[in-house]
Design a protein around this motif. Structure first.
Motif, PDB file in Angstrom:
ATOM      1  N   ARG A   1     -91.020  18.544  32.071  1.00 61.56           N
ATOM      2  CA  ARG A   1     -89.956  18.925  31.128  1.00 61.56           C
ATOM      3  C   ARG A   1     -89.112  17.727  30.705  1.00 61.56           C
ATOM      4  O   ARG A   1     -88.615  17.683  29.577  1.00 61.56           O
ATOM      5  CB  ARG A   1     -89.051  19.979  31.761  1.00 61.56           C
ATOM      6  CG  ARG A   1     -89.770  21.257  32.156  1.00 61.56           C
ATOM      7  CD  ARG A   1     -88.756  22.313  32.625  1.00 61.56           C
ATOM      8  NE  ARG A   1     -88.035  21.921  33.827  1.00 61.56           N
ATOM      9  CZ  ARG A   1     -86.702  21.835  33.900  1.00 61.56           C
ATOM     10  NH1 ARG A   1     -85.955  22.118  32.843  1.00 61.56           N
ATOM     11  NH2 ARG A   1     -86.118  21.481  35.037  1.00 61.56           N
TER      12      ARG A   1
ATOM     13  N   SER B   1     -82.901  21.518  24.265  1.00 59.57           N
ATOM     14  CA  SER B   1     -83.166  20.124  24.612  1.00 59.57           C
ATOM     15  C   SER B   1     -81.914  19.279  24.458  1.00 59.57           C
ATOM     16  O   SER B   1     -81.032  19.588  23.653  1.00 59.57           O
ATOM     17  CB  SER B   1     -84.265  19.544  23.697  1.00 59.57           C
ATOM     18  OG  SER B   1     -85.482  20.227  23.850  1.00 59.57           O
TER      19      SER B   1
ATOM     20  N   SER C   1     -86.891  22.148  27.487  1.00 62.00           N
ATOM     21  CA  SER C   1     -87.022  23.413  28.216  1.00 62.00           C
ATOM     22  C   SER C   1     -85.965  23.520  29.305  1.00 62.00           C
ATOM     23  O   SER C   1     -86.271  23.850  30.467  1.00 62.00           O
ATOM     24  CB  SER C   1     -88.425  23.538  28.821  1.00 62.00           C
ATOM     25  OG  SER C   1     -89.419  23.449  27.817  1.00 62.00           O
TER      26      SER C   1
END
Length: 127
Positions: A67, A17, A85
């Motif tokens: 995401r 991330s 992700s």
């Protein structure tokens, strides 16, 4: 007019991330719809996410939906892009942009709808 400066990019492994920030100066971002775009070498700049002046109507490209999360803090004059992700195909320079246009519905996704741009921040996702 408003000046935009992105930060928070870097190198991350796939699945990781990053949180990008876009700090504005010169004028409060409350006057603008805000967007994030990205550009990879040899490709056109593409839409990632956008959010309206009030913080409503966040909209995402299909490639990042689920995401990435765009948010804004008008009091701090900052826009954020939380990216989870991450995939190698997310590798690009990410740009923050401000639009002076007003939409009756939703937000703008086209590059030419945005007048002000930051210098970009590099995001590299390794596999």
């Amino acid at each position: 007019q408003v000046q935009l400066v992105e930060s928070g990019g870097g190198l991350v492994q796939a699945g990781g991330s990053l949180r990008l920030s876009c700090a504005a100066s010169g004028r409060n971002i409350a006057s603008y719809d805000m967007g994030w775009f990205r550009q990879s070498p040899g490709k056109e700049r593409e839409f990632v996410a956008a959010i309206s002046r009030s913080g409503g109507s966040p909209y995402y490209s299909d490639s990042v939906k689920g995401r990435f999360t765009i948010s804004r803090d008008n009091a701090r004059n900052t826009v954020y892009l939380q990216m989870n992700s991450l995939k190698p195909e997310d590798t690009a320079i990410y740009f923050c942009a401000a639009s002076v246009l007003v939409s009756a519905v939703g937000v703008f996704t086209r590059v030419n709808s945005y007048r002000y741009w930051g210098q970009g921040t590099q995001v590299t996702v390794s596999s």
